[in-house]
Design a protein around this motif. Structure first.
Motif, PDB file in Angstrom:
ATOM      1  N   GLY A 110       0.776  -1.239   0.000  1.00  0.00           N
ATOM      2  CA  GLY A 110       0.000   0.000   0.000  1.00  0.00           C
ATOM      3  C   GLY A 110       0.806   1.287   0.000  1.00  0.00           C
ATOM      4  O   GLY A 110       0.358   2.297  -0.516  1.00  0.00           O
ATOM      5  N   ASP A 111       2.008   1.246   0.566  1.00  0.00           N
ATOM      6  CA  ASP A 111       2.822   2.462   0.620  1.00  0.00           C
ATOM      7  C   ASP A 111       3.815   2.553  -0.532  1.00  0.00           C
ATOM      8  O   ASP A 111       4.623   3.468  -0.601  1.00  0.00           O
ATOM      9  N   ASP A 112       3.745   1.606  -1.460  1.00  0.00           N
ATOM     10  CA  ASP A 112       4.649   1.565  -2.618  1.00  0.00           C
ATOM     11  C   ASP A 112       4.007   2.335  -3.773  1.00  0.00           C
ATOM     12  O   ASP A 112       2.968   1.935  -4.273  1.00  0.00           O
ATOM     13  N   ILE A 113       4.625   3.419  -4.190  1.00  0.00           N
ATOM     14  CA  ILE A 113       4.017   4.208  -5.260  1.00  0.00           C
ATOM     15  C   ILE A 113       4.258   3.615  -6.642  1.00  0.00           C
ATOM     16  O   ILE A 113       3.592   3.985  -7.592  1.00  0.00           O
ATOM     17  N   GLY A 114       5.214   2.720  -6.769  1.00  0.00           N
ATOM     18  CA  GLY A 114       5.453   2.093  -8.068  1.00  0.00           C
ATOM     19  C   GLY A 114       6.243   2.985  -9.007  1.00  0.00           C
ATOM     20  O   GLY A 114       6.766   4.027  -8.621  1.00  0.00           O
ATOM     21  N   TYR A 115       6.317   2.537 -10.243  1.00  0.00           N
ATOM     22  CA  TYR A 115       7.030   3.261 -11.293  1.00  0.00           C
ATOM     23  C   TYR A 115       6.019   3.881 -12.249  1.00  0.00           C
ATOM     24  O   TYR A 115       4.873   3.433 -12.316  1.00  0.00           O
ATOM     25  N   PRO A 116       6.428   4.876 -13.017  1.00  0.00           N
ATOM     26  CA  PRO A 116       5.479   5.541 -13.914  1.00  0.00           C
ATOM     27  C   PRO A 116       4.763   4.600 -14.878  1.00  0.00           C
ATOM     28  O   PRO A 116       3.537   4.688 -15.045  1.00  0.00           O
ATOM     29  N   ASP A 117       5.489   3.679 -15.518  1.00  0.00           N
ATOM     30  CA  ASP A 117       4.826   2.782 -16.467  1.00  0.00           C
ATOM     31  C   ASP A 117       3.876   1.826 -15.748  1.00  0.00           C
ATOM     32  O   ASP A 117       2.807   1.495 -16.255  1.00  0.00           O
ATOM     33  N   PHE A 118       4.234   1.405 -14.546  1.00  0.00           N
ATOM     34  CA  PHE A 118       3.367   0.561 -13.723  1.00  0.00           C
ATOM     35  C   PHE A 118       2.065   1.289 -13.409  1.00  0.00           C
ATOM     36  O   PHE A 118       0.969   0.727 -13.523  1.00  0.00           O
ATOM     37  N   LEU A 119       2.173   2.551 -13.025  1.00  0.00           N
ATOM     38  CA  LEU A 119       0.982   3.358 -12.732  1.00  0.00           C
ATOM     39  C   LEU A 119       0.137   3.576 -13.983  1.00  0.00           C
ATOM     40  O   LEU A 119      -1.100   3.579 -13.919  1.00  0.00           O
ATOM     41  N   PHE A 120       0.798   3.744 -15.116  1.00  0.00           N
ATOM     42  CA  PHE A 120       0.078   3.912 -16.384  1.00  0.00           C
ATOM     43  C   PHE A 120      -0.717   2.642 -16.707  1.00  0.00           C
ATOM     44  O   PHE A 120      -1.883   2.707 -17.097  1.00  0.00           O
ATOM     45  N   GLU A 121      -0.085   1.481 -16.520  1.00  0.00           N
ATOM     46  CA  GLU A 121      -0.778   0.216 -16.756  1.00  0.00           C
ATOM     47  C   GLU A 121      -1.949   0.044 -15.794  1.00  0.00           C
ATOM     48  O   GLU A 121      -3.018  -0.433 -16.177  1.00  0.00           O
ATOM     49  N   TRP A 122      -1.767   0.457 -14.569  1.00  0.00           N
ATOM     50  CA  TRP A 122      -2.832   0.389 -13.575  1.00  0.00           C
ATOM     51  C   TRP A 122      -3.994   1.273 -14.027  1.00  0.00           C
ATOM     52  O   TRP A 122      -5.166   0.899 -13.888  1.00  0.00           O
ATOM     53  N   THR A 123      -3.687   2.434 -14.589  1.00  0.00           N
ATOM     54  CA  THR A 123      -4.724   3.329 -15.112  1.00  0.00           C
ATOM     55  C   THR A 123      -5.504   2.637 -16.230  1.00  0.00           C
ATOM     56  O   THR A 123      -6.745   2.707 -16.270  1.00  0.00           O
ATOM     57  N   ILE A 124      -4.798   1.967 -17.132  1.00  0.00           N
ATOM     58  CA  ILE A 124      -5.454   1.222 -18.217  1.00  0.00           C
ATOM     59  C   ILE A 124      -6.393   0.170 -17.634  1.00  0.00           C
ATOM     60  O   ILE A 124      -7.547   0.046 -18.062  1.00  0.00           O
ATOM     61  N   LEU A 125      -5.915  -0.581 -16.655  1.00  0.00           N
ATOM     62  CA  LEU A 125      -6.720  -1.651 -16.052  1.00  0.00           C
ATOM     63  C   LEU A 125      -7.975  -1.090 -15.390  1.00  0.00           C
ATOM     64  O   LEU A 125      -9.072  -1.659 -15.533  1.00  0.00           O
ATOM     65  N   LEU A 126      -7.841   0.014 -14.693  1.00  0.00           N
ATOM     66  CA  LEU A 126      -9.014   0.638 -14.070  1.00  0.00           C
ATOM     67  C   LEU A 126     -10.010   1.089 -15.131  1.00  0.00           C
ATOM     68  O   LEU A 126     -11.214   0.842 -15.016  1.00  0.00           O
ATOM     69  N   PHE A 127      -9.503   1.758 -16.169  1.00  0.00           N
ATOM     70  CA  PHE A 127     -10.386   2.225 -17.235  1.00  0.00           C
ATOM     71  C   PHE A 127     -11.117   1.057 -17.901  1.00  0.00           C
ATOM     72  O   PHE A 127     -12.330   1.099 -18.101  1.00  0.00           O
ATOM     73  N   LYS A 128     -10.380   0.034 -18.258  1.00  0.00           N
ATOM     74  CA  LYS A 128     -10.965  -1.108 -18.974  1.00  0.00           C
ATOM     75  C   LYS A 128     -11.988  -1.858 -18.128  1.00  0.00           C
ATOM     76  O   LYS A 128     -12.807  -2.602 -18.665  1.00  0.00           O
ATOM     77  N   ASN A 129     -11.954  -1.645 -16.811  1.00  0.00           N
ATOM     78  CA  ASN A 129     -12.940  -2.261 -15.926  1.00  0.00           C
ATOM     79  C   ASN A 129     -14.053  -1.295 -15.536  1.00  0.00           C
ATOM     80  O   ASN A 129     -14.833  -1.578 -14.632  1.00  0.00           O
ATOM     81  N   GLY A 130     -14.105  -0.144 -16.210  1.00  0.00           N
ATOM     82  CA  GLY A 130     -15.182   0.813 -15.973  1.00  0.00           C
ATOM     83  C   GLY A 130     -15.059   1.604 -14.686  1.00  0.00           C
ATOM     84  O   GLY A 130     -16.017   2.243 -14.264  1.00  0.00           O
ATOM     85  N   ARG A 131     -13.900   1.602 -14.073  1.00  0.00           N
ATOM     86  CA  ARG A 131     -13.673   2.336 -12.823  1.00  0.00           C
ATOM     87  C   ARG A 131     -13.092   3.712 -13.166  1.00  0.00           C
ATOM     88  O   ARG A 131     -11.920   3.981 -12.922  1.00  0.00           O
ATOM     89  N   LEU A 132     -13.912   4.572 -13.760  1.00  0.00           N
ATOM     90  CA  LEU A 132     -13.420   5.818 -14.346  1.00  0.00           C
ATOM     91  C   LEU A 132     -12.895   6.821 -13.320  1.00  0.00           C
ATOM     92  O   LEU A 132     -11.871   7.471 -13.567  1.00  0.00           O
ATOM     93  N   LYS A 133     -13.560   6.976 -12.198  1.00  0.00           N
ATOM     94  CA  LYS A 133     -13.063   7.916 -11.176  1.00  0.00           C
ATOM     95  C   LYS A 133     -11.710   7.440 -10.634  1.00  0.00           C
ATOM     96  O   LYS A 133     -10.793   8.240 -10.443  1.00  0.00           O
ATOM     97  N   ASP A 134     -11.605   6.136 -10.396  1.00  0.00           N
ATOM     98  CA  ASP A 134     -10.327   5.587  -9.940  1.00  0.00           C
ATOM     99  C   ASP A 134      -9.262   5.734 -11.021  1.00  0.00           C
ATOM    100  O   ASP A 134      -8.101   6.017 -10.724  1.00  0.00           O
ATOM    101  N   ALA A 135      -9.663   5.550 -12.270  1.00  0.00           N
ATOM    102  CA  ALA A 135      -8.718   5.715 -13.388  1.00  0.00           C
ATOM    103  C   ALA A 135      -8.231   7.161 -13.466  1.00  0.00           C
ATOM    104  O   ALA A 135      -7.053   7.404 -13.737  1.00  0.00           O
ATOM    105  N   GLU A 136      -9.111   8.115 -13.209  1.00  0.00           N
ATOM    106  CA  GLU A 136      -8.699   9.525 -13.205  1.00  0.00           C
ATOM    107  C   GLU A 136      -7.648   9.774 -12.124  1.00  0.00           C
ATOM    108  O   GLU A 136      -6.625  10.407 -12.375  1.00  0.00           O
ATOM    109  N   ARG A 137      -7.919   9.258 -10.923  1.00  0.00           N
ATOM    110  CA  ARG A 137      -6.958   9.451  -9.824  1.00  0.00           C
ATOM    111  C   ARG A 137      -5.610   8.799 -10.146  1.00  0.00           C
ATOM    112  O   ARG A 137      -4.555   9.344  -9.854  1.00  0.00           O
ATOM    113  N   LYS A 138      -5.659   7.610 -10.750  1.00  0.00           N
ATOM    114  CA  LYS A 138      -4.419   6.916 -11.081  1.00  0.00           C
ATOM    115  C   LYS A 138      -3.697   7.626 -12.223  1.00  0.00           C
ATOM    116  O   LYS A 138      -2.465   7.663 -12.255  1.00  0.00           O
TER     117      LYS A 138
END
Length: 195
Positions: free
Chosen positions: A65-93
């Motif tokens: 939970g306290d690991d911010i990750g790397y930029p590309d990792f966060l970008f992939e996480w954003t894709i995963l959130l978007f593709k699952n319809g979690r748009l507000k979470d995708a915006e934050r990510k």
């Protein structure tokens, strides 16, 4: 992607999970100095298994939970959130991704990468790190994500956020006094947390 290629990706994901589980058994926690925990989102995106990728990011968040990750990792996480319809979470990510490296969106959209004059030596001021991003708005499987991200990036709210974020970074670059730096850093934290 062929069936064999998909199997290889699934086996890589399973291998990472086995490796992390073995660390937890051996050390009572995770000692992932090799950064294996960052690999699965990329593999899930390549597979098009967005639900599996989202399950993995939930597990990651619970265990790191306290690991911010790397930029590309966060970008992939954003894709995963978007593709699952979690748009507000995708915006934050997406905002978290931008704060980690302001050049990734430029690279994704094929725009020239122009230095923003923020912090030399940090992930945010290393345009060459964005060059390694393996995603593009030209990839057919990311067309819907690219349309959404482009619209989000052009939104008034994000544009104001990005302008203020860059301005604060530029001010920090030249601020010498402790109190001034502290106030700027506090404002940066509030800015990111408030999106």
């Amino acid at each position: 992607m062929t069936t064999k290629q998909a199997e290889r990706l699934r086996e890589q994901i399973a291998g990472v999970k086995r490796r992390l589980a073995a660390e937890k058994r051996r050390f009572g926690g995770y000692d992932d100095g090799g950064g294996w925990r960052y690999l699965p989102p990329k593999l899930y995106v390549q597979l098009g298994d967005y639900a599996g990728g989202l399950r993995y990011t939930r597990w990651f968040d619970k265990n790191f939970g306290d690991d911010i990750g790397y930029p590309d990792f966060l970008f992939e996480w954003t894709i995963l959130l978007f593709k699952n319809g979690r748009l507000k979470d995708a915006e934050r990510k997406a905002v978290q991704t931008y704060c980690c490296n302001t050049y990734l969106f430029d690279k994704f959209f094929g725009r020239p990468v122009v230095p923003r004059g923020m912090w030399e030596g940090s992930n945010m001021e290393m345009p060459y790190l964005a060059e390694q991003l393996p995603y593009s708005n030209q990839q057919p499987e990311l067309a819907d994500f690219a349309a959404w991200l482009g619209e989000f990036e052009r939104s008034e709210k994000f544009a104001a956020f990005a302008a203020r974020f860059i301005s604060l970074g530029q001010q920090l670059k030249v601020a010498d006094e402790y109190e001034t730096r502290r106030a700027l850093l506090d404002e940066l934290r509030l800015l990111e947390a408030g999106f």
